[in-house]
Design an enzyme around this catalytic site. Structure first.
Site, PDB file in Angstrom:
ATOM      1  NE  ARG A  75     -98.985 -68.201 -51.313  1.00 56.32           N
ATOM      2  CZ  ARG A  75     -98.160 -68.939 -52.079  1.00 56.32           C
ATOM      3  NH1 ARG A  75     -96.930 -69.180 -51.689  1.00 56.32           N
ATOM      4  NH2 ARG A  75     -98.578 -69.451 -53.209  1.00 56.32           N
ATOM      5  CD  GLN A 107     -96.634 -71.781 -64.773  1.00 53.54           C
ATOM      6  OE1 GLN A 107     -95.519 -71.278 -64.577  1.00 53.54           O
ATOM      7  NE2 GLN A 107     -97.542 -71.204 -65.533  1.00 53.54           N
ATOM      8  CG  ASP A 110    -105.070 -72.417 -56.781  1.00 52.29           C
ATOM      9  OD1 ASP A 110    -105.052 -71.324 -57.386  1.00 52.29           O
ATOM     10  OD2 ASP A 110    -105.376 -73.484 -57.349  1.00 52.29           O
ATOM     11  CG  HIS A 125     -94.649 -74.772 -59.962  1.00 50.21           C
ATOM     12  ND1 HIS A 125     -94.902 -73.524 -60.461  1.00 50.21           N
ATOM     13  CD2 HIS A 125     -93.708 -75.307 -60.779  1.00 50.21           C
ATOM     14  CE1 HIS A 125     -94.130 -73.292 -61.525  1.00 50.21           C
ATOM     15  NE2 HIS A 125     -93.408 -74.367 -61.745  1.00 50.21           N
ATOM     16  CB  THR A 195     -98.870 -68.527 -66.991  1.00 50.19           C
ATOM     17  OG1 THR A 195     -97.534 -68.540 -66.469  1.00 50.19           O
ATOM     18  CG2 THR A 195     -98.859 -68.939 -68.454  1.00 50.19           C
ATOM     19  CG  ASN A 220    -102.177 -62.973 -69.481  1.00 48.00           C
ATOM     20  OD1 ASN A 220    -102.553 -62.028 -68.786  1.00 48.00           O
ATOM     21  ND2 ASN A 220    -101.152 -63.736 -69.128  1.00 48.00           N
TER      22      ASN A 220
HETATM   23  N1  APR Z   1    -107.488 -63.984 -66.556  1.00 47.19           N
HETATM   24  C1  APR Z   1    -106.384 -64.327 -67.278  1.00 47.19           C
HETATM   25  N2  APR Z   1    -105.118 -63.952 -66.937  1.00 47.19           N
HETATM   26  C2  APR Z   1    -104.980 -63.203 -65.820  1.00 47.19           C
HETATM   27  C3  APR Z   1    -106.073 -62.813 -65.009  1.00 47.19           C
HETATM   28  C4  APR Z   1    -107.370 -63.232 -65.430  1.00 47.19           C
HETATM   29  N3  APR Z   1    -108.466 -62.900 -64.735  1.00 47.19           N
HETATM   30  N4  APR Z   1    -105.594 -62.068 -63.968  1.00 47.19           N
HETATM   31  C5  APR Z   1    -104.255 -62.017 -64.111  1.00 47.19           C
HETATM   32  N5  APR Z   1    -103.878 -62.694 -65.217  1.00 47.19           N
HETATM   33  C6  APR Z   1    -102.515 -62.923 -65.721  1.00 47.19           C
HETATM   34  C7  APR Z   1    -101.540 -61.791 -65.500  1.00 47.19           C
HETATM   35  O1  APR Z   1    -101.615 -60.856 -66.571  1.00 47.19           O
HETATM   36  C8  APR Z   1    -100.201 -62.538 -65.497  1.00 47.19           C
HETATM   37  O2  APR Z   1     -99.706 -62.672 -66.817  1.00 47.19           O
HETATM   38  O3  APR Z   1    -102.004 -63.996 -64.976  1.00 47.19           O
HETATM   39  C9  APR Z   1    -100.576 -63.919 -64.970  1.00 47.19           C
HETATM   40  C10 APR Z   1    -100.088 -64.165 -63.559  1.00 47.19           C
HETATM   41  O4  APR Z   1     -98.681 -64.160 -63.598  1.00 47.19           O
HETATM   42  P1  APR Z   1     -97.872 -64.581 -62.273  1.00 47.19           P
HETATM   43  O5  APR Z   1     -98.484 -63.909 -61.107  1.00 47.19           O
HETATM   44  O6  APR Z   1     -96.414 -64.397 -62.580  1.00 47.19           O
HETATM   45  O7  APR Z   1     -98.195 -66.116 -62.095  1.00 47.19           O
HETATM   46  P2  APR Z   1     -97.587 -67.327 -62.879  1.00 47.19           P
HETATM   47  O8  APR Z   1     -97.246 -66.962 -64.297  1.00 47.19           O
HETATM   48  O9  APR Z   1     -98.508 -68.469 -62.672  1.00 47.19           O
HETATM   49  O10 APR Z   1     -96.220 -67.644 -62.087  1.00 47.19           O
HETATM   50  C11 APR Z   1     -95.559 -68.838 -62.460  1.00 47.19           C
HETATM   51  O11 APR Z   1     -93.891 -68.438 -60.792  1.00 47.19           O
HETATM   52  O12 APR Z   1     -93.995 -67.398 -58.810  1.00 47.19           O
HETATM   53  C12 APR Z   1     -93.726 -68.623 -59.392  1.00 47.19           C
HETATM   54  O13 APR Z   1     -94.109 -70.878 -58.782  1.00 47.19           O
HETATM   55  C13 APR Z   1     -94.734 -69.630 -58.924  1.00 47.19           C
HETATM   56  O14 APR Z   1     -96.263 -70.996 -60.182  1.00 47.19           O
HETATM   57  C14 APR Z   1     -95.712 -69.687 -60.077  1.00 47.19           C
HETATM   58  C15 APR Z   1     -94.838 -69.377 -61.260  1.00 47.19           C
END
Ligand code: APR
Length: 256
Positions: A75, A107, A110, A125, A195, A220
């Site tokens: 990663r 959260q 990167d 995080h 998120t 989102n």
């Molecule tokens: N613009 C806006 N939203 C987007 C885009 C975009 N271009 N692409 C994807 N998304 C949304 C998805 O629909 C989803 O709801 O981003 C979200 C990503 O969700 P996750 O992959 O679950 O990431 P996240 O919510 O940040 O996870 C929270 O969980 O895995 C642990 O610690 C890790 O920090 C992470 C935490």
């Protein structure tokens, strides 16, 4: 591109312009348009058979340090050369134009918000770029002189080096969490960007803002678990919506 209703968009812009303090909670989705896969995206290649929840835990690391270390190494390698996108830059530019008005809580591990110039980012995080010791460090534990390996280890006591990220089930950095909860409590508007809203206590910040009387807006591309706590949902990509939302409409404001 995005299918949020113009009236909703204009309403959110009005709320934003009227908000003295704005809290922004971001997740992996804000980095998607920089080419960084989100946690919802299927794992690929070597890692296709694992879920992040099966790798990003202390127990997984203790059970198989090399596998977890290699996952982070891949990663980290994938992040080399990755640039912030227009969404990251819009947040940094807004904060520069309106000092003290925006608190950025992420959260993400990167580092793209910081690369875009955002300052004082509350990293709930941790950071994938940094390492720390697995067990409480002793005087012999010095990261700079760790024996290289997968993972590196302390030359003196064999303590293992691990990524300085918060794994599932681990405590969040208390100072960042306290500051984030305070921002959620005192903001007039919270933007919840990219998120899924599935991981706590981070996702709880949106509930806290709502209960404290703030307007909550979700940005989102797909439904999220925080849509239900939002006063408005802007359905679309953050790299498109954030620049439009955060642009100063009044030329006089641009002078600030
Ligand atoms: N613009 C806006 N939203 C987007 C885009 C975009 N271009 N692409 C994807 N998304 C949304 C998805 O629909 C989803 O709801 O981003 C979200 C990503 O969700 P996750 O992959 O679950 O990431 P996240 O919510 O940040 O996870 C929270 O969980 O895995 C642990 O610690 C890790 O920090 C992470 C935490």
């Amino acid at each position: 591109m995005d299918d949020c209703h113009p009236d909703t968009f204009d309403q959110v812009r009005a709320w934003l312009q009227g908000a003295r303090h704005i809290a922004v909670l971001t997740g992996a989705g804000i980095s998607a348009e920089s080419g960084v896969p989100t946690f919802r995206d299927a794992q690929t290649g070597l890692w296709a058979r694992y879920r992040p929840e099966d790798l990003a835990t202390e127990e997984a690391f203790r059970r198989n340090p090399q596998r977890v270390w290699d996952w982070y190494a891949e990663r980290r390698e994938r992040l080399r050369g990755v640039q912030p996108n227009a969404g990251h830059h819009a947040l940094a530019a807004f904060a520069r134009r309106h000092p003290g008005r925006l608190t950025l809580i992420t959260q993400n591990v990167d580092g793209l918000h910081q690369l875009a110039g955002s300052e004082g980012v509350l990293c709930l995080h941790g950071s994938i770029a940094d390492n720390r010791w697995l067990n409480r460090p002793r005087p012999c534990c010095d990261l700079a002189s760790a024996i290289p390996g997968r993972p590196p280890r302390c030359a003196g006591c064999g303590n293992l080096v691990r990524p300085a990220v918060v794994w599932f089930g681990e405590e969040l950095p208390q100072q960042a969490l306290d500051a984030a909860q305070q921002a959620a409590q005192n903001c007039g508007l919270m933007l919840v960007v990219g998120t899924a809203g599935a991981v706590y206590p981070a996702a709880g910040l949106a509930h806290r803002a709502r209960h404290a009387g703030a307007r909550v807006v979700v940005i989102n591309t797909a439904p999220s678990e925080l849509d239900a706590v939002a006063h408005a949902v802007l359905r679309g990509p953050s790299a498109h919506l954030l620049p439009a939302l955060l642009a100063d409409s009044d030329p006089a404001q641009r002078a600030q």
